[in-house]
Design a protein around this motif. Structure first.
Motif, PDB file in Angstrom:
ATOM      1  N   GLY A  90      53.930  25.938  51.234  1.00  0.00           N
ATOM      2  CA  GLY A  90      55.301  25.685  51.660  1.00  0.00           C
ATOM      3  C   GLY A  90      56.137  26.922  51.453  1.00  0.00           C
ATOM      4  O   GLY A  90      55.660  27.926  50.928  1.00  0.00           O
ATOM      5  N   GLY A  91      57.394  26.855  51.858  1.00  0.00           N
ATOM      6  CA  GLY A  91      58.254  28.010  51.681  1.00  0.00           C
ATOM      7  C   GLY A  91      59.666  27.771  52.145  1.00  0.00           C
ATOM      8  O   GLY A  91      60.020  26.695  52.645  1.00  0.00           O
ATOM      9  N   LEU A  92      60.488  28.789  51.976  1.00  0.00           N
ATOM     10  CA  LEU A  92      61.866  28.776  52.454  1.00  0.00           C
ATOM     11  C   LEU A  92      62.317  30.211  52.625  1.00  0.00           C
ATOM     12  O   LEU A  92      61.745  31.134  52.039  1.00  0.00           O
ATOM     13  CB  LEU A  92      62.788  28.033  51.477  1.00  0.00           C
ATOM     14  N   VAL A  93      63.346  30.396  53.450  1.00  0.00           N
ATOM     15  CA  VAL A  93      63.998  31.692  53.586  1.00  0.00           C
ATOM     16  C   VAL A  93      65.402  31.550  53.024  1.00  0.00           C
ATOM     17  O   VAL A  93      66.193  30.718  53.481  1.00  0.00           O
ATOM     18  CB  VAL A  93      64.049  32.156  55.052  1.00  0.00           C
ATOM     19  N   ALA A  94      65.717  32.357  52.007  1.00  0.00           N
ATOM     20  CA  ALA A  94      67.013  32.299  51.357  1.00  0.00           C
ATOM     21  C   ALA A  94      68.088  32.912  52.258  1.00  0.00           C
ATOM     22  O   ALA A  94      67.782  33.665  53.186  1.00  0.00           O
ATOM     23  CB  ALA A  94      66.957  33.039  50.021  1.00  0.00           C
ATOM     24  N   PRO A  95      69.361  32.629  51.981  1.00  0.00           N
ATOM     25  CA  PRO A  95      70.439  33.204  52.785  1.00  0.00           C
ATOM     26  C   PRO A  95      70.425  34.731  52.831  1.00  0.00           C
ATOM     27  O   PRO A  95      70.854  35.330  53.829  1.00  0.00           O
ATOM     28  CB  PRO A  95      71.702  32.682  52.098  1.00  0.00           C
ATOM     29  N   ASN A  96      69.906  35.386  51.775  1.00  0.00           N
ATOM     30  CA  ASN A  96      69.853  36.850  51.768  1.00  0.00           C
ATOM     31  C   ASN A  96      68.605  37.404  52.443  1.00  0.00           C
ATOM     32  O   ASN A  96      68.379  38.618  52.451  1.00  0.00           O
ATOM     33  CB  ASN A  96      69.942  37.380  50.342  1.00  0.00           C
ATOM     34  N   GLY A  97      67.778  36.512  53.008  1.00  0.00           N
ATOM     35  CA  GLY A  97      66.579  36.950  53.715  1.00  0.00           C
ATOM     36  C   GLY A  97      65.316  36.965  52.892  1.00  0.00           C
ATOM     37  O   GLY A  97      64.226  37.214  53.437  1.00  0.00           O
ATOM     38  N   ASP A  98      65.400  36.694  51.594  1.00  0.00           N
ATOM     39  CA  ASP A  98      64.198  36.657  50.759  1.00  0.00           C
ATOM     40  C   ASP A  98      63.305  35.492  51.182  1.00  0.00           C
ATOM     41  O   ASP A  98      63.793  34.408  51.508  1.00  0.00           O
ATOM     42  CB  ASP A  98      64.558  36.493  49.286  1.00  0.00           C
ATOM     43  N   LEU A  99      62.003  35.732  51.146  1.00  0.00           N
ATOM     44  CA  LEU A  99      61.022  34.694  51.425  1.00  0.00           C
ATOM     45  C   LEU A  99      60.482  34.160  50.112  1.00  0.00           C
ATOM     46  O   LEU A  99      59.983  34.913  49.279  1.00  0.00           O
ATOM     47  CB  LEU A  99      59.882  35.256  52.276  1.00  0.00           C
ATOM     48  N   TRP A 100      60.613  32.835  49.931  1.00  0.00           N
ATOM     49  CA  TRP A 100      60.065  32.167  48.756  1.00  0.00           C
ATOM     50  C   TRP A 100      58.866  31.344  49.198  1.00  0.00           C
ATOM     51  O   TRP A 100      58.971  30.516  50.104  1.00  0.00           O
ATOM     52  CB  TRP A 100      61.107  31.247  48.130  1.00  0.00           C
ATOM     53  N   MET A 101      57.717  31.580  48.563  1.00  0.00           N
ATOM     54  CA  MET A 101      56.481  30.905  48.937  1.00  0.00           C
ATOM     55  C   MET A 101      55.999  30.003  47.805  1.00  0.00           C
ATOM     56  O   MET A 101      55.914  30.426  46.652  1.00  0.00           O
ATOM     57  CB  MET A 101      55.387  31.926  49.254  1.00  0.00           C
TER      58      MET A 101
END
Length: 297
Positions: free
Chosen positions: A263-274
């Motif tokens: 799974g993952g998400l893209v933070a408002p600052n563009g960071d990718l969290w996996m």
């Protein structure tokens, strides 16, 4: 950590308690309840970030949180949850799913809700695993889930309770995870393909063979602020990004054995969290900053 009943009848997280009482919540609000096989065999896909920058994720035993300063702690203990959902007020929702036993052969669940001030309560009552609720919602509050039918179709339930069937003339093979955009467009995986359901019910295939090989498990789907679609392909150890406008496909992150993204998400600052799961079901989170820095939690 343990759960203690507050005077209001709600539960608060007591960090000083010496024992832990198991929560008996069962999740009814999945990203797509009917599209998820109720089993413990596949990894969790739930990872979300609230407006304060706190990241929540599941390891199938508890829900953890990572504070903006990197401090990690348990947010909701003793819950078997695969998906997580944040509403506009930063209330966190999740599922707790369990098997009642061979006597009844029933899967049970309920939905829990964690408010930003740390109060936890059951949001929906315990019942058999449902086919009428979902964590996939658009900005208008419409809820979406998939039903195998017959006929197979996506269901859209409006906040007033009205129901509309979408895409029932399309052919489906094996629908799994789904993701709703703010405008009611649905992206979903179907037997390894990434497909799209528009707000009028037209189904199209955005990309075929996302998983690359028959044995690769395809995990969560998420979006960035530019409308690009990300898919975690656990077996291929890749996160793929698809641009619906141009058709371009990029591999934006890779995992190394024994880890794979689920799974993952893209933070408002563009960071990718996996959210990554190992071959032995361990769980960790990787933050890939837009400047190239990497951090593992």
């Amino acid at each position: 950590m343990a759960w203690r009943w507050a005077k209001s009848g709600r539960k608060r997280l007591d960090r000083n308690a010496r024992s832990r009482k198991p929560l008996r919540f069962l999740l009814a609000l999945s990203l797509c309840v009917t599209a998820v096989t109720p089993a413990t065999a596949h990894p969790g896909i739930g990872i979300v970030m609230d407006h304060r920058g706190i990241v929540f994720y599941t390891d199938l035993s508890s829900v953890w949180k990572i504070a903006p300063d990197g401090t990690k702690s348990i947010a909701v203990p003793n819950v078997h949850t695969h998906e997580l959902f944040l509403d506009a007020r930063d209330n966190l929702y999740g599922e707790h799913l369990w098997f009642e036993g061979e006597a009844t052969n029933h899967w049970l669940h309920f939905i829990w809700k964690l408010s930003p001030n740390g109060i936890l309560k059951k949001s929906h009552p315990t019942r058999a695993y449902p086919q009428d609720a979902s964590f996939a919602r658009d900005a208008a509050g419409n809820m979406y889930w998939f039903t195998a039918g017959p006929p197979a179709a996506f269901i859209r339930r409006a906040p007033d309770g009205s129901i509309r069937r979408l895409g029932e003339h399309a052919t489906y093979r094996d629908v799994k995870w789904i993701k709703a955009t703010s405008r009611g467009v649905i992206y979903f995986t179907d037997d390894g393909d990434l497909r799209r359901l528009d707000s009028e019910g037209k189904v199209s295939t955005l990309a075929g063979n996302v998983r690359e090989a028959g044995g690769n498990w395809v995990g969560g789907i998420w979006l960035d602020t530019r409308g690009r679609v990300y898919v975690a392909v656990w077996g291929a150890r890749k996160v793929k990004r698809f641009n619906p406008a141009s058709g371009q496909v990029d591999v934006v992150a890779r995992s190394t054995a024994p880890w794979g993204p689920s799974g993952g998400l893209v933070a408002p600052n563009g960071d990718l969290w996996m959210l990554e799961t190992s071959e032995t079901n361990s769980v960790r989170v990787r933050q890939l900053s837009s400047n190239g820095d990497e951090r593992v939690f």
